[in-house]
Design a protein around this motif. Sequence first.
Motif, PDB file in Angstrom:
ATOM      1  N   GLU A  98     -46.529  -6.836  13.937  1.00  7.82           N
ATOM      2  CA  GLU A  98     -46.720  -7.035  15.578  1.00  7.82           C
ATOM      3  C   GLU A  98     -46.327  -5.538  16.187  1.00  7.82           C
ATOM      4  O   GLU A  98     -45.771  -5.536  16.723  1.00  7.82           O
ATOM      5  CB  GLU A  98     -45.127  -7.674  15.887  1.00  7.82           C
ATOM      6  N   LYS A  99     -47.480  -5.020  15.843  1.00 11.12           N
ATOM      7  CA  LYS A  99     -47.818  -3.703  16.319  1.00 11.12           C
ATOM      8  C   LYS A  99     -46.552  -2.401  16.167  1.00 11.12           C
ATOM      9  O   LYS A  99     -46.508  -1.666  16.897  1.00 11.12           O
ATOM     10  CB  LYS A  99     -48.216  -3.772  17.757  1.00 11.12           C
ATOM     11  N   THR A 100     -45.796  -2.832  15.260  1.00  9.41           N
ATOM     12  CA  THR A 100     -44.699  -1.841  15.048  1.00  9.41           C
ATOM     13  C   THR A 100     -44.704  -1.346  13.348  1.00  9.41           C
ATOM     14  O   THR A 100     -44.663  -2.162  12.657  1.00  9.41           O
ATOM     15  CB  THR A 100     -43.053  -2.544  15.013  1.00  9.41           C
ATOM     16  N   SER A 101     -44.747  -0.004  13.612  1.00  8.54           N
ATOM     17  CA  SER A 101     -44.905   0.770  12.339  1.00  8.54           C
ATOM     18  C   SER A 101     -43.496   0.542  11.260  1.00  8.54           C
ATOM     19  O   SER A 101     -42.462   0.213  11.855  1.00  8.54           O
ATOM     20  CB  SER A 101     -45.047   1.855  12.375  1.00  8.54           C
ATOM     21  N   LEU A 102     -43.884  -0.081  10.170  1.00  8.64           N
ATOM     22  CA  LEU A 102     -42.933  -0.112   9.174  1.00  8.64           C
ATOM     23  C   LEU A 102     -42.620   1.048   8.277  1.00  8.64           C
ATOM     24  O   LEU A 102     -43.289   1.757   7.734  1.00  8.64           O
ATOM     25  CB  LEU A 102     -43.158  -1.243   8.267  1.00  8.64           C
ATOM     26  N   LYS A 103     -41.161   1.233   7.840  1.00 11.83           N
ATOM     27  CA  LYS A 103     -40.893   2.238   6.571  1.00 11.83           C
ATOM     28  C   LYS A 103     -40.546   1.646   5.432  1.00 11.83           C
ATOM     29  O   LYS A 103     -40.341   2.252   4.200  1.00 11.83           O
ATOM     30  CB  LYS A 103     -39.861   3.047   7.118  1.00 11.83           C
ATOM     31  N   SER A 104     -40.632   0.230   5.106  1.00  5.29           N
ATOM     32  CA  SER A 104     -40.197  -0.645   4.164  1.00  5.29           C
ATOM     33  C   SER A 104     -41.154  -0.357   3.030  1.00  5.29           C
ATOM     34  O   SER A 104     -42.411  -0.385   3.428  1.00  5.29           O
ATOM     35  CB  SER A 104     -39.779  -1.939   4.437  1.00  5.29           C
ATOM     36  N   VAL A 105     -40.739  -0.573   1.795  1.00  8.57           N
ATOM     37  CA  VAL A 105     -41.732  -0.502   0.761  1.00  8.57           C
ATOM     38  C   VAL A 105     -41.404  -1.540  -0.174  1.00  8.57           C
ATOM     39  O   VAL A 105     -40.084  -1.747  -0.486  1.00  8.57           O
ATOM     40  CB  VAL A 105     -41.718   0.897  -0.044  1.00  8.57           C
ATOM     41  N   GLU A 106     -42.296  -2.142  -0.932  1.00  5.46           N
ATOM     42  CA  GLU A 106     -42.014  -3.193  -1.817  1.00  5.46           C
ATOM     43  C   GLU A 106     -42.647  -3.201  -3.087  1.00  5.46           C
ATOM     44  O   GLU A 106     -43.831  -2.755  -2.817  1.00  5.46           O
ATOM     45  CB  GLU A 106     -42.219  -4.839  -1.189  1.00  5.46           C
ATOM     46  N   LYS A 107     -42.487  -3.624  -4.086  1.00  3.64           N
ATOM     47  CA  LYS A 107     -43.052  -3.414  -5.120  1.00  3.64           C
ATOM     48  C   LYS A 107     -43.248  -5.129  -5.879  1.00  3.64           C
ATOM     49  O   LYS A 107     -42.448  -5.824  -5.872  1.00  3.64           O
ATOM     50  CB  LYS A 107     -42.288  -2.777  -6.378  1.00  3.64           C
ATOM     51  N   TYR A 108     -44.388  -5.244  -6.754  1.00  5.74           N
ATOM     52  CA  TYR A 108     -44.663  -6.571  -7.141  1.00  5.74           C
ATOM     53  C   TYR A 108     -44.561  -6.365  -8.456  1.00  5.74           C
ATOM     54  O   TYR A 108     -45.328  -5.472  -9.166  1.00  5.74           O
ATOM     55  CB  TYR A 108     -45.976  -7.094  -6.689  1.00  5.74           C
ATOM     56  N   ASP A 109     -43.798  -7.091  -9.184  1.00  5.50           N
ATOM     57  CA  ASP A 109     -43.704  -7.293 -10.714  1.00  5.50           C
ATOM     58  C   ASP A 109     -44.573  -8.013 -11.357  1.00  5.50           C
ATOM     59  O   ASP A 109     -44.331  -9.184 -11.205  1.00  5.50           O
ATOM     60  CB  ASP A 109     -42.335  -7.389 -11.093  1.00  5.50           C
ATOM     61  N   MET A 110     -45.802  -7.709 -12.019  1.00  5.38           N
ATOM     62  CA  MET A 110     -46.611  -8.508 -12.438  1.00  5.38           C
ATOM     63  C   MET A 110     -46.105  -9.428 -13.695  1.00  5.38           C
ATOM     64  O   MET A 110     -46.447 -10.536 -13.954  1.00  5.38           O
ATOM     65  CB  MET A 110     -47.889  -7.690 -13.077  1.00  5.38           C
TER      66      MET A 110
END
Length: 453
Positions: free
Chosen positions: A269-281
């Motif tokens: 929604e036009k707002t920059s994010l600083k969060s990071v996610e990882k996907y465990d395969m």
Amino acid sequence: MQSQLAERVRIQVEDEFFSVEKAVLVEHSEYFRALFQSGMRESTQKEIQIRELTATGFLIMLKILRGEYPLLSCEENLRAVECAAFLQVKSLAKFLICSLNSDNCILLYQAAAMFGLLDLFRSAALYIRDSYSDLEEYLDCLSPELLDYVESLIPSTFAAVGAHTPTFEFLEDLSRTICYLEETSNTWRTLSCLPLSASTFLAGTTTLDNKIYIVGGVYGYNKQVVDQSFCYDVATNSWSEFPGPQQLRYDITLTAQEGYLYAIGGEFEKTSLKSVEKYDMSTNTWSFVSDLPQPAAAVPCAQAMGRIFVCLWKPLDTTMIYEYEPQKDEWLPISTLNRMQSYGHSMVAHRDNLYIMRNGPFDDFLRCVMDCFNLTTRQWTSMPGQYMNSKGALFTAVIRGDTVYTVNKMLTLLYTIEDNTWKFKKERAGFPRSGSLQTFLLRLPRTDHSIAT
């Protein structure tokens, strides 16, 4: 048992002695794990002698276990392989794989064959296969069996996909394809069509284990986020879906390492994010990891020596390099550089160098300048020359061996990296469609992808 592991033990290798925590040896070495948990007399000794190794190899192992990244000579590489094999130290073998380059790949290939390090053996063989034309004159030292194995492997191929939004079956867009460059005929050919609901516009794209992963992306005027993610398996020529990140995001950076995808920053929604996610395969689940030091979208990211780096800027004149440390789940500041903020910037890695490319909104809009940061010396170098034409080719640079591939609609340019400088190598056909591109390397099955784009 825990109190025993907290103790230190003296290890004699040749004429040198090393004082090491038992717990460290048990954690990283299958040899010492079996020794200390065996209940035999040696498991309680305060001093142990190892006759089969060199002190050089053992010291290199200790440096790796301490988190160091030494540059090894030919002799040191050989001793490190010997140590990794005898003591069964996976982290040392992994370090050797990540340090493969055109100077050491042949030696490490032979050593891995000699000592039975299978992962290093295959990784070195693949590196040689990818750089075959550059290394051919040096391959006469290989036995016929080792050379035959290299030649049996499939080299990686330069591939690209444009920015596309989802479509409907009755409005199918035939340009929504992943393409690859067939260098022999100098022709771009179609590898696969994107799924109808997949978006590569403002999506994160990366590869791991010869599969393409697409996460995020948007559709519609209001930038609705695609909440499903997509995986293309080159070996089976098939697509599958998997869940999107918990935080809907677009204009993200996607990178992959050791069974995980990392979705870094982006916007919502036009707002920059600083969060990071990882996907465990292995579990098919997303989880949050440590935030970026600041909100950012389209974060330049590269992996060097098996390490993940991102490039951020703090307007208007400071470029910052951070490393993500997965074991500690921390973003570690590495270095900063003062440069005027640019229209755009990108980053690629080669050996222990990070190359940061940028152009800007003023008199340098149509040209690219490059700075090199060396991870070993922690020194910045301003690169000479101009590496981008007016179409912005360098923003999609990927590196195979010592060769850089850049591409735009007009042409594909190849550079050779020599002594940390980029020298023009050859020109190939440009990507046959306009717009921004995502590029990567794939190992294509030996089938006839006969559809020219």
